[in-house]
Design a protein around this motif. Structure first.
Motif, PDB file in Angstrom:
ATOM      1  N   ASP A   1     -12.665  -2.725  -3.211  1.00  0.00           N
ATOM      2  CA  ASP A   1     -12.363  -1.365  -3.517  1.00  0.00           C
ATOM      3  C   ASP A   1     -13.452  -0.457  -3.904  1.00  0.00           C
ATOM      4  O   ASP A   1     -13.164   0.972  -3.573  1.00  0.00           O
ATOM      5  CB  ASP A   1     -11.779  -1.951  -5.028  1.00  0.00           C
ATOM      6  CG  ASP A   1     -10.278  -2.484  -5.130  1.00  0.00           C
ATOM      7  OD1 ASP A   1      -9.781  -1.827  -3.288  1.00  0.00           O
ATOM      8  OD2 ASP A   1      -9.511  -2.269  -5.581  1.00  0.00           O
TER       9      ASP A   1
ATOM     10  N   ARG B   1      -9.531   3.540  -8.701  1.00  0.00           N
ATOM     11  CA  ARG B   1      -9.222   2.284  -9.023  1.00  0.00           C
ATOM     12  C   ARG B   1      -9.310   1.481 -10.555  1.00  0.00           C
ATOM     13  O   ARG B   1     -10.976   1.707 -10.635  1.00  0.00           O
ATOM     14  CB  ARG B   1      -9.119   1.281  -8.507  1.00  0.00           C
ATOM     15  CG  ARG B   1      -7.819   1.599  -7.189  1.00  0.00           C
ATOM     16  CD  ARG B   1      -7.735   0.025  -6.703  1.00  0.00           C
ATOM     17  NE  ARG B   1      -6.799   0.229  -5.712  1.00  0.00           N
ATOM     18  CZ  ARG B   1      -6.057  -0.698  -4.571  1.00  0.00           C
ATOM     19  NH1 ARG B   1      -7.085  -2.004  -4.554  1.00  0.00           N
ATOM     20  NH2 ARG B   1      -5.267  -0.635  -3.896  1.00  0.00           N
TER      21      ARG B   1
ATOM     22  N   HIS C   1      -1.109   4.915  -1.732  1.00  0.00           N
ATOM     23  CA  HIS C   1      -2.441   4.351  -1.924  1.00  0.00           C
ATOM     24  C   HIS C   1      -3.252   5.670  -0.758  1.00  0.00           C
ATOM     25  O   HIS C   1      -2.143   6.359  -0.194  1.00  0.00           O
ATOM     26  CB  HIS C   1      -2.713   3.701  -1.127  1.00  0.00           C
ATOM     27  CG  HIS C   1      -2.953   1.779  -1.704  1.00  0.00           C
ATOM     28  ND1 HIS C   1      -2.525   1.531  -3.004  1.00  0.00           N
ATOM     29  CD2 HIS C   1      -3.157   0.417  -1.430  1.00  0.00           C
ATOM     30  CE1 HIS C   1      -1.976   0.667  -2.986  1.00  0.00           C
ATOM     31  NE2 HIS C   1      -2.833  -0.153  -2.148  1.00  0.00           N
TER      32      HIS C   1
ATOM     33  N   LYS D   1      -0.360  -1.009 -10.368  1.00  0.00           N
ATOM     34  CA  LYS D   1       0.191  -0.150  -9.168  1.00  0.00           C
ATOM     35  C   LYS D   1       1.527   0.233  -8.848  1.00  0.00           C
ATOM     36  O   LYS D   1       2.408  -0.413  -8.726  1.00  0.00           O
ATOM     37  CB  LYS D   1      -0.234  -0.734  -7.829  1.00  0.00           C
ATOM     38  CG  LYS D   1      -1.763  -1.709  -7.325  1.00  0.00           C
ATOM     39  CD  LYS D   1      -1.600  -1.989  -6.033  1.00  0.00           C
ATOM     40  CE  LYS D   1      -3.496  -2.471  -6.346  1.00  0.00           C
ATOM     41  NZ  LYS D   1      -3.597  -3.559  -5.102  1.00  0.00           N
TER      42      LYS D   1
ATOM     43  N   ASN E   1      -0.668  -7.212  -9.134  1.00  0.00           N
ATOM     44  CA  ASN E   1      -1.386  -6.099  -8.581  1.00  0.00           C
ATOM     45  C   ASN E   1      -2.446  -5.760  -9.115  1.00  0.00           C
ATOM     46  O   ASN E   1      -3.671  -5.831  -8.423  1.00  0.00           O
ATOM     47  CB  ASN E   1      -0.522  -5.018  -8.867  1.00  0.00           C
ATOM     48  CG  ASN E   1       0.832  -4.292  -7.391  1.00  0.00           C
ATOM     49  OD1 ASN E   1       0.263  -5.126  -6.588  1.00  0.00           O
ATOM     50  ND2 ASN E   1       1.440  -3.586  -7.612  1.00  0.00           N
TER      51      ASN E   1
ATOM     52  N   CYS F   1      -6.398  -6.343  -8.047  1.00  0.00           N
ATOM     53  CA  CYS F   1      -7.537  -5.967  -8.200  1.00  0.00           C
ATOM     54  C   CYS F   1      -8.077  -6.318  -8.840  1.00  0.00           C
ATOM     55  O   CYS F   1      -9.849  -6.290  -8.006  1.00  0.00           O
ATOM     56  CB  CYS F   1      -7.249  -4.154  -9.259  1.00  0.00           C
ATOM     57  SG  CYS F   1      -5.728  -3.398  -8.653  1.00  0.00           S
TER      58      CYS F   1
ATOM     59  N   HIS G   1       0.461  -0.786   0.421  1.00  0.00           N
ATOM     60  CA  HIS G   1      -0.155  -0.032  -0.300  1.00  0.00           C
ATOM     61  C   HIS G   1       0.520   1.207  -0.309  1.00  0.00           C
ATOM     62  O   HIS G   1       0.840   2.261  -0.123  1.00  0.00           O
ATOM     63  CB  HIS G   1      -1.131   0.197   1.247  1.00  0.00           C
ATOM     64  CG  HIS G   1      -1.509  -1.633   1.152  1.00  0.00           C
ATOM     65  ND1 HIS G   1      -1.230  -2.480   2.042  1.00  0.00           N
ATOM     66  CD2 HIS G   1      -3.021  -1.354   0.513  1.00  0.00           C
ATOM     67  CE1 HIS G   1      -2.647  -2.998   2.577  1.00  0.00           C
ATOM     68  NE2 HIS G   1      -3.041  -2.766   1.470  1.00  0.00           N
TER      69      HIS G   1
ATOM     70  N   ARG H   1     -10.061   4.970   0.572  1.00  0.00           N
ATOM     71  CA  ARG H   1      -9.120   4.895  -0.853  1.00  0.00           C
ATOM     72  C   ARG H   1      -9.128   4.300  -1.638  1.00  0.00           C
ATOM     73  O   ARG H   1      -7.900   4.704  -2.047  1.00  0.00           O
ATOM     74  CB  ARG H   1      -8.122   3.974   1.035  1.00  0.00           C
ATOM     75  CG  ARG H   1      -6.788   4.063   0.340  1.00  0.00           C
ATOM     76  CD  ARG H   1      -5.954   3.618   2.011  1.00  0.00           C
ATOM     77  NE  ARG H   1      -6.173   1.878   1.792  1.00  0.00           N
ATOM     78  CZ  ARG H   1      -6.130   1.077   0.952  1.00  0.00           C
ATOM     79  NH1 ARG H   1      -4.779   1.739   0.231  1.00  0.00           N
ATOM     80  NH2 ARG H   1      -5.939  -0.266   0.900  1.00  0.00           N
ATOM     81  N   THR H   2      -9.606   3.366  -2.216  1.00  0.00           N
ATOM     82  CA  THR H   2      -9.487   2.361  -3.397  1.00  0.00           C
ATOM     83  C   THR H   2     -10.694   2.597  -4.025  1.00  0.00           C
ATOM     84  O   THR H   2     -11.046   1.922  -5.122  1.00  0.00           O
ATOM     85  CB  THR H   2      -9.657   0.974  -2.730  1.00  0.00           C
ATOM     86  OG1 THR H   2     -10.529   0.734  -2.368  1.00  0.00           O
ATOM     87  CG2 THR H   2      -8.066   1.119  -2.038  1.00  0.00           C
ATOM     88  N   LYS H   3     -11.345   3.261  -4.606  1.00  0.00           N
ATOM     89  CA  LYS H   3     -12.559   3.807  -5.125  1.00  0.00           C
ATOM     90  C   LYS H   3     -12.565   4.491  -5.908  1.00  0.00           C
ATOM     91  O   LYS H   3     -13.220   4.719  -7.413  1.00  0.00           O
ATOM     92  CB  LYS H   3     -13.700   4.558  -4.059  1.00  0.00           C
ATOM     93  CG  LYS H   3     -13.567   5.828  -4.099  1.00  0.00           C
ATOM     94  CD  LYS H   3     -14.689   7.046  -3.655  1.00  0.00           C
ATOM     95  CE  LYS H   3     -14.392   8.169  -2.739  1.00  0.00           C
ATOM     96  NZ  LYS H   3     -15.518   9.272  -2.252  1.00  0.00           N
TER      97      LYS H   3
END
Length: 324
Positions: free
Chosen positions: A94, A103, A8, A40, A83, A87, A5, A99-101
């Motif tokens: 996610d 991607r 991120h 990533k 990676n 995903c 991470h 934090r990951t929306k």
């Protein structure tokens, strides 16, 4: 394949966010950016910081530049494969984490099927590059790392146990072993020690991040330690792992010179100071800044491994031990 991470939560604008062309068509820059985001790349940067010094230490000299380039290309492909496949598997998580929306799979900028193919192709390509330009051992280790990250960490541990990053983090330790194998064609004890340094570094690094994004992980149903334990317990575990990590770096002293040993000790003292300060703040119930420790952990790892590279490049006499 992550040193977990490292990139991120920054929310910066990238090629993925570039505007579409008239008519709803996506520009080549936007498409390339979306696939690059799947890999990533900022996580991969930190992996490379550890791979190159491992190659320096394996020969106690500056390695062949072409060998370094080939190892980094193959290693980057392997990390990108792991990676991207991560995903695909974690797309549901996610979606609910701030934090990951952003991607690519969450934003539908890359179809799920395409992302799966992309990840698999990168994995096959990484094996081919390492096999034909480095050696078979490095290629096998890269594939083993991808499989471990996907099947052991992502599918097996991540959603089931708060020890997920402790054991799953072993995947992020493998680049040093691959770098060593690329130069020596074997795996010897210093490679395992470097593996251990990153292994014990991963929990403090990741738990500091998880303290900041605790609500994200809880909403996604991921049992990170800060989700299932008190802040006091998490801070205590961070301190314990930090002490073990710093002590572990000194196990490399017999394979290096006084230069590395001094840098490792000083950097370790510096990091331990901030780990203890975080715990003290948590215990007092005052405002804590876990992300400060998270970023310092990146700096700490870079200092230790850069010291390894410089020490090996200069070629100072190793400290050694009679039984080694």
């Amino acid at each position: 394949m992550s040193l977990v991470h490292a990139a991120h939560g920054r929310g910066e604008t990238s090629a993925v966010d570039a505007p579409e062309e008239p008519g709803g068509r996506r520009s080549p820059r936007r498409v390339i950016g979306a696939y690059a985001a799947l890999a990533k790349p900022r996580v991969i940067e930190l992996l490379l910081v550890t791979t190159i010094p491992a190659m320096f230490l394996a020969g106690r000299e500056i390695p062949n530049p072409w060998l370094v380039l080939a190892t980094l290309v193959g290693g980057t492909m392997a990390a990108g494969s792991a990676n991207a496949l991560n995903c695909v598997i974690d797309a549901d998580i996610d979606k609910v984490m701030n934090r990951t929306k952003r991607r690519p799979l969450v934003k539908a900028s890359v179809p799920r099927r395409n992302a799966l193919i992309f990840g698999l192709v990168l994995g096959v390509a990484s094996f081919a590059v390492l096999f034909f330009t480095v050696n078979l051992l490095a290629a096998i280790l890269a594939i083993a790392t991808i499989l471990f990250y996907i099947f052991v960490y992502t599918l097996g541990l991540k959603r089931r146990t708060p020890q997920n990053v402790v054991w799953g983090g072993a995947a992020g330790c493998m680049p040093v072993v691959i770098g060593w194998a690329a130069v020596s064609g074997s795996v010897q004890w210093p490679a395992f020690v470097m593996f251990g340094v990153i292994f014990f570094w991963t929990p403090p690094h990741t738990w500091a991040l998880a303290m900041k994004y605790r609500d994200d992980y809880e909403r996604a149903g991921v049992p990170m330690l800060p989700v299932v334990a008190t802040p006091q317990h998490v801070a205590k575990q961070i301190v314990i792992y930090s002490w073990v990590m710093v002590g572990w770096t000194l196990l490399l002293a017999p394979a290096t010179s006084w230069l590395y040993a001094c840098f490792a000790a000083l950097a370790g003292a510096w990091f331990l100071f901030y780990a203890h300060r975080l715990r003290a703040a948590v215990n007092r119930g005052v405002e804590t800044k876990p992300m400060a420790l998270f970023h310092r952990s990146n700096t700490y790892l870079m200092i230790v491994f850069c010291a390894l590279a410089v020490d090996s490049a200069i070629g100072l006499p190793v400290i050694g031990l009679p039984f080694l």
